[in-house]
Design a protein around this motif. Structure first.
Motif, mmCIF file in Angstrom:
data_model
loop_
_atom_site.group_PDB
_atom_site.id
_atom_site.type_symbol
_atom_site.label_atom_id
_atom_site.label_comp_id
_atom_site.label_asym_id
_atom_site.label_seq_id
_atom_site.Cartn_x
_atom_site.Cartn_y
_atom_site.Cartn_z
ATOM 1 N N PHE A 21 27.319 10.022 -45.408
ATOM 2 C CA PHE A 21 26.624 9.988 -44.116
ATOM 3 C C PHE A 21 27.063 11.171 -43.244
ATOM 4 O O PHE A 21 26.237 11.912 -42.709
ATOM 5 C CB PHE A 21 26.901 8.656 -43.410
ATOM 6 C CG PHE A 21 26.448 8.616 -41.980
ATOM 7 C CD1 PHE A 21 25.105 8.553 -41.662
ATOM 8 C CD2 PHE A 21 27.374 8.656 -40.953
ATOM 9 C CE1 PHE A 21 24.681 8.524 -40.338
ATOM 10 C CE2 PHE A 21 26.969 8.633 -39.633
ATOM 11 C CZ PHE A 21 25.616 8.556 -39.322
ATOM 12 N N TYR A 23 28.627 13.961 -44.165
ATOM 13 C CA TYR A 23 28.275 15.226 -44.808
ATOM 14 C C TYR A 23 26.813 15.596 -44.564
ATOM 15 O O TYR A 23 26.498 16.721 -44.153
ATOM 16 C CB TYR A 23 28.565 15.143 -46.313
ATOM 17 C CG TYR A 23 28.126 16.356 -47.079
ATOM 18 C CD1 TYR A 23 28.868 17.533 -47.041
ATOM 19 C CD2 TYR A 23 26.962 16.323 -47.842
ATOM 20 C CE1 TYR A 23 28.456 18.658 -47.742
ATOM 21 C CE2 TYR A 23 26.548 17.447 -48.544
ATOM 22 C CZ TYR A 23 27.293 18.601 -48.492
ATOM 23 O OH TYR A 23 26.884 19.709 -49.183
ATOM 24 N N TYR A 24 25.904 14.656 -44.806
ATOM 25 C CA TYR A 24 24.476 14.961 -44.659
ATOM 26 C C TYR A 24 24.034 14.998 -43.204
ATOM 27 O O TYR A 24 23.072 15.690 -42.871
ATOM 28 C CB TYR A 24 23.634 13.991 -45.487
ATOM 29 C CG TYR A 24 23.745 14.272 -46.963
ATOM 30 C CD1 TYR A 24 23.286 15.470 -47.498
ATOM 31 C CD2 TYR A 24 24.345 13.358 -47.822
ATOM 32 C CE1 TYR A 24 23.406 15.751 -48.850
ATOM 33 C CE2 TYR A 24 24.463 13.623 -49.172
ATOM 34 C CZ TYR A 24 23.994 14.829 -49.673
ATOM 35 O OH TYR A 24 24.120 15.110 -51.011
ATOM 36 N N LEU A 25 24.729 14.294 -42.330
ATOM 37 C CA LEU A 25 24.427 14.379 -40.894
ATOM 38 C C LEU A 25 24.778 15.777 -40.379
ATOM 39 O O LEU A 25 23.977 16.409 -39.683
ATOM 40 C CB LEU A 25 25.196 13.305 -40.118
ATOM 41 C CG LEU A 25 24.907 13.214 -38.627
ATOM 42 C CD1 LEU A 25 23.459 12.807 -38.387
ATOM 43 C CD2 LEU A 25 25.844 12.208 -37.977
ATOM 44 N N ARG A 32 18.708 12.059 -46.359
ATOM 45 C CA ARG A 32 19.903 11.584 -47.063
ATOM 46 C C ARG A 32 20.886 10.874 -46.135
ATOM 47 O O ARG A 32 21.519 9.902 -46.542
ATOM 48 C CB ARG A 32 20.559 12.745 -47.799
ATOM 49 C CG ARG A 32 19.744 13.155 -49.010
ATOM 50 C CD ARG A 32 20.497 14.148 -49.865
ATOM 51 N NE ARG A 32 19.803 14.361 -51.110
ATOM 52 C CZ ARG A 32 19.208 15.482 -51.451
ATOM 53 N NH1 ARG A 32 19.230 16.527 -50.641
ATOM 54 N NH2 ARG A 32 18.599 15.596 -52.610
ATOM 55 N N TRP A 33 21.068 11.326 -44.886
ATOM 56 C CA TRP A 33 22.017 10.616 -44.029
ATOM 57 C C TRP A 33 21.484 9.237 -43.677
ATOM 58 O O TRP A 33 22.256 8.303 -43.490
ATOM 59 C CB TRP A 33 22.448 11.415 -42.807
ATOM 60 C CG TRP A 33 21.486 11.605 -41.660
ATOM 61 C CD1 TRP A 33 20.850 12.756 -41.320
ATOM 62 C CD2 TRP A 33 21.117 10.646 -40.659
ATOM 63 N NE1 TRP A 33 20.085 12.572 -40.199
ATOM 64 C CE2 TRP A 33 20.236 11.279 -39.767
ATOM 65 C CE3 TRP A 33 21.440 9.304 -40.432
ATOM 66 C CZ2 TRP A 33 19.660 10.625 -38.669
ATOM 67 C CZ3 TRP A 33 20.871 8.663 -39.345
ATOM 68 C CH2 TRP A 33 20.002 9.312 -38.477
ATOM 69 N N GLN A 34 20.170 9.078 -43.614
ATOM 70 C CA GLN A 34 19.607 7.753 -43.347
ATOM 71 C C GLN A 34 19.864 6.803 -44.517
ATOM 72 O O GLN A 34 20.188 5.627 -44.322
ATOM 73 C CB GLN A 34 18.112 7.863 -43.063
ATOM 74 C CG GLN A 34 17.803 8.508 -41.737
ATOM 75 C CD GLN A 34 16.313 8.771 -41.553
ATOM 76 O OE1 GLN A 34 15.496 8.537 -42.428
ATOM 77 N NE2 GLN A 34 15.965 9.282 -40.384
ATOM 78 N N ALA A 36 22.362 7.076 -46.619
ATOM 79 C CA ALA A 36 23.803 6.801 -46.596
ATOM 80 C C ALA A 36 24.152 5.772 -45.521
ATOM 81 O O ALA A 36 24.982 4.889 -45.744
ATOM 82 C CB ALA A 36 24.580 8.096 -46.380
#
Length: 188
Positions: A21, A23-25, A32-34, A36
């Motif tokens: 979360f 990392y991708y945020l 991807r963060w969503q 995660a």
């Protein structure tokens, strides 16, 4: 033992999804963060089982749940297996159908007293296990449809064809476990 397995797997998966979360945020990858973030929430669900006096799920089902999360959330969505391997989506739905079928058997054993189970026909058990797996498949497809309407636009790339393959695979997985429950009930 079950308690330790739930705590260890939940914490490990929460840490793993939290790292993804963050990392991708930071990277700005909203899709991807969503996923995660959702992974953090669903990996914490088994911790609710710790509040129950008698957890109906055995260790293989708990481990199977985390395998499903890893396969669908991380490998499927974050690592893009859904995009690169056409068979991955169907395999995950087949596995989910089987997993929910085994969850149905566990719930049956937990909710129906042993004295009463003797009088329950094997056909009723078959229908319960099969119906639960089918319901899970339908609810998952609704989740994908709503997700595409609101956030990702990537969950049902194949439209109706994807939905039908997913449902058929989930039904097949649930059907196998329902037949298993039928045979087990008749032999016991």
């Amino acid at each position: 033992m079950k308690r330790k397995v739930i705590i260890i797997l939940s914490i490990l998966f929460i840490i793993f999804m939290t790292a993804l979360f963050i990392y991708y945020l930071v990277k700005g990858d909203a899709s991807r963060w969503q996923v995660a973030l959702g992974g953090i929430l669903v990996s914490a669900l088994p911790l609710c089982l710790l509040r129950m006096k008698q957890n109906p799920f055995n260790i293989p089902i708990i481990v199977g749940y985390y395998l499903f999360l890893f396969g669908s959330l991380y490998l499927g969505s974050i690592a893009s297996f859904y995009l690169h391997y056409t068979w991955w989506d169907s395999s995950v739905h087949f596995y989910k159908g089987m997993l929910i079928g085994f969850v149905g058997i566990s719930l049956y054993k937990r909710l129906i007293p042993e004295k009463v189970r003797q009088d329950v026909s094997s056909g009723i058990l078959f229908l319960f296990v099969f119906s639960l797996a089918v319901l899970a498949g339908v609810l998952w497809e609704i989740y994908e449809f709503v997700g595409d309407l609101t956030f990702t636009h990537t969950m049902q790339r194949g439209g109706n064809t994807d939905t039908m393959y997913d449902l058929l695979c989930g039904v097949a997985g649930g059907l196998i476990v329902a037949f298993y429950s039928l045979v087990r009930k008749k032999t016991v």
